[in-house]
Design a protein around this motif. Structure first.
Motif, mmCIF file in Angstrom:
data_model
loop_
_atom_site.group_PDB
_atom_site.id
_atom_site.type_symbol
_atom_site.label_atom_id
_atom_site.label_comp_id
_atom_site.label_asym_id
_atom_site.label_seq_id
_atom_site.Cartn_x
_atom_site.Cartn_y
_atom_site.Cartn_z
ATOM 1 N N VAL A 5 0.850 -1.191 0.000
ATOM 2 C CA VAL A 5 0.000 0.000 0.000
ATOM 3 C C VAL A 5 0.885 1.239 0.000
ATOM 4 O O VAL A 5 1.673 1.443 0.933
ATOM 5 C CB VAL A 5 -0.933 0.029 1.221
ATOM 6 N N GLU A 6 0.746 2.046 -1.051
ATOM 7 C CA GLU A 6 1.505 3.290 -1.149
ATOM 8 C C GLU A 6 0.710 4.455 -0.589
ATOM 9 O O GLU A 6 -0.518 4.457 -0.616
ATOM 10 C CB GLU A 6 1.870 3.621 -2.606
ATOM 11 N N SER A 7 1.424 5.459 -0.136
ATOM 12 C CA SER A 7 0.806 6.699 0.319
ATOM 13 C C SER A 7 1.814 7.827 0.188
ATOM 14 O O SER A 7 3.009 7.581 -0.026
ATOM 15 C CB SER A 7 0.331 6.571 1.769
ATOM 16 N N GLY A 8 1.327 9.053 0.315
ATOM 17 C CA GLY A 8 2.211 10.202 0.334
ATOM 18 C C GLY A 8 2.210 11.053 -0.915
ATOM 19 O O GLY A 8 2.877 12.091 -0.968
ATOM 20 N N GLY A 9 1.477 10.629 -1.932
ATOM 21 C CA GLY A 9 1.423 11.424 -3.147
ATOM 22 C C GLY A 9 0.640 12.713 -2.939
ATOM 23 O O GLY A 9 0.011 12.915 -1.902
ATOM 24 N N GLY A 10 0.698 13.580 -3.943
ATOM 25 C CA GLY A 10 -0.036 14.819 -3.848
ATOM 26 C C GLY A 10 0.324 15.782 -4.958
ATOM 27 O O GLY A 10 1.053 15.426 -5.896
ATOM 28 N N TYR A 94 2.878 6.671 -9.048
ATOM 29 C CA TYR A 94 4.051 5.965 -8.532
ATOM 30 C C TYR A 94 3.623 4.670 -7.853
ATOM 31 O O TYR A 94 2.681 4.666 -7.051
ATOM 32 C CB TYR A 94 4.810 6.845 -7.551
ATOM 33 N N TYR A 95 4.346 3.606 -8.182
ATOM 34 C CA TYR A 95 4.031 2.280 -7.672
ATOM 35 C C TYR A 95 5.247 1.675 -6.983
ATOM 36 O O TYR A 95 6.368 1.807 -7.470
ATOM 37 C CB TYR A 95 3.629 1.348 -8.813
ATOM 38 N N CYS A 96 5.009 0.998 -5.880
ATOM 39 C CA CYS A 96 6.076 0.175 -5.321
ATOM 40 C C CYS A 96 5.812 -1.280 -5.705
ATOM 41 O O CYS A 96 4.667 -1.673 -5.973
ATOM 42 C CB CYS A 96 6.186 0.330 -3.810
ATOM 43 N N THR A 118 0.163 5.690 -6.151
ATOM 44 C CA THR A 118 -0.195 6.977 -5.573
ATOM 45 C C THR A 118 0.214 8.066 -6.562
ATOM 46 O O THR A 118 1.283 7.995 -7.158
ATOM 47 C CB THR A 118 0.480 7.183 -4.203
ATOM 48 N N GLN A 119 -0.646 9.039 -6.749
ATOM 49 C CA GLN A 119 -0.436 10.058 -7.777
ATOM 50 C C GLN A 119 0.448 11.184 -7.267
ATOM 51 O O GLN A 119 0.226 11.720 -6.179
ATOM 52 C CB GLN A 119 -1.768 10.630 -8.245
ATOM 53 N N VAL A 120 1.427 11.527 -8.078
ATOM 54 C CA VAL A 120 2.273 12.689 -7.813
ATOM 55 C C VAL A 120 2.116 13.658 -8.980
ATOM 56 O O VAL A 120 2.316 13.276 -10.133
ATOM 57 C CB VAL A 120 3.755 12.282 -7.666
ATOM 58 N N THR A 121 1.745 14.884 -8.679
ATOM 59 C CA THR A 121 1.570 15.902 -9.699
ATOM 60 C C THR A 121 2.426 17.107 -9.329
ATOM 61 O O THR A 121 2.296 17.640 -8.217
ATOM 62 C CB THR A 121 0.103 16.322 -9.834
#
Length: 124
Positions: A5-10, A94-96, A118-121
């Protein structure tokens, strides 16, 4: 079975930093090399970087060298992607991913388990 489970994008501005986190279920996290990949709309999934099972070795795609850092905490079953100096071209999902065995790899098909992304923009 390994669940990631990924987190932290934004959404951030160019030059900003983000830290992505990928947490694994199960008790065998330390047996997996871990990779980070990204995929922008209309493009193929791209290798970003990877870390060995014990964290001693890392490798990165040239475009992120010196800006991104991968680390892991095997006690917390977690791998991190610290992203500094973000650029608009870093915008992607982004994927792990987890890969059994000692050696990391740059090819997505060599990885056994994937997170949901998780999406990074990065805005200019």
């Amino acid at each position: 079975q390994v669940r990631l489970v990924e987190s932290g994008g934004g959404l951030v501005q160019a030059g900003d930093s983000l830290r992505l986190t990928c947490t694994s279920s199960g008790r065998t996290f330390s047996m997996y090399a871990m990779g980070w990949f990204r995929q922008a709309p209309g493009k193929e999934r791209e290798f970003v970087g990877a870390i060995s099972r014990n964290g001693a070795n890392t490798n990165y795609v040239d475009s992120v060298k010196g800006r991104f850092t991968i680390s892991r905490d095997n006690y917390r079953n977690t791998v991190y992607l610290q992203m500094d100096g973000l650029k608009p071209e870093d915008t992607a999902a982004y994927y792990c991913a987890a890969k059994g065995g000692v050696v990391t790899h740059v090819i997505p098909e060599r990885y056994d388990y994937w997170g949901q992304g998780t999406q990074v923009t990065v805005s200019s």
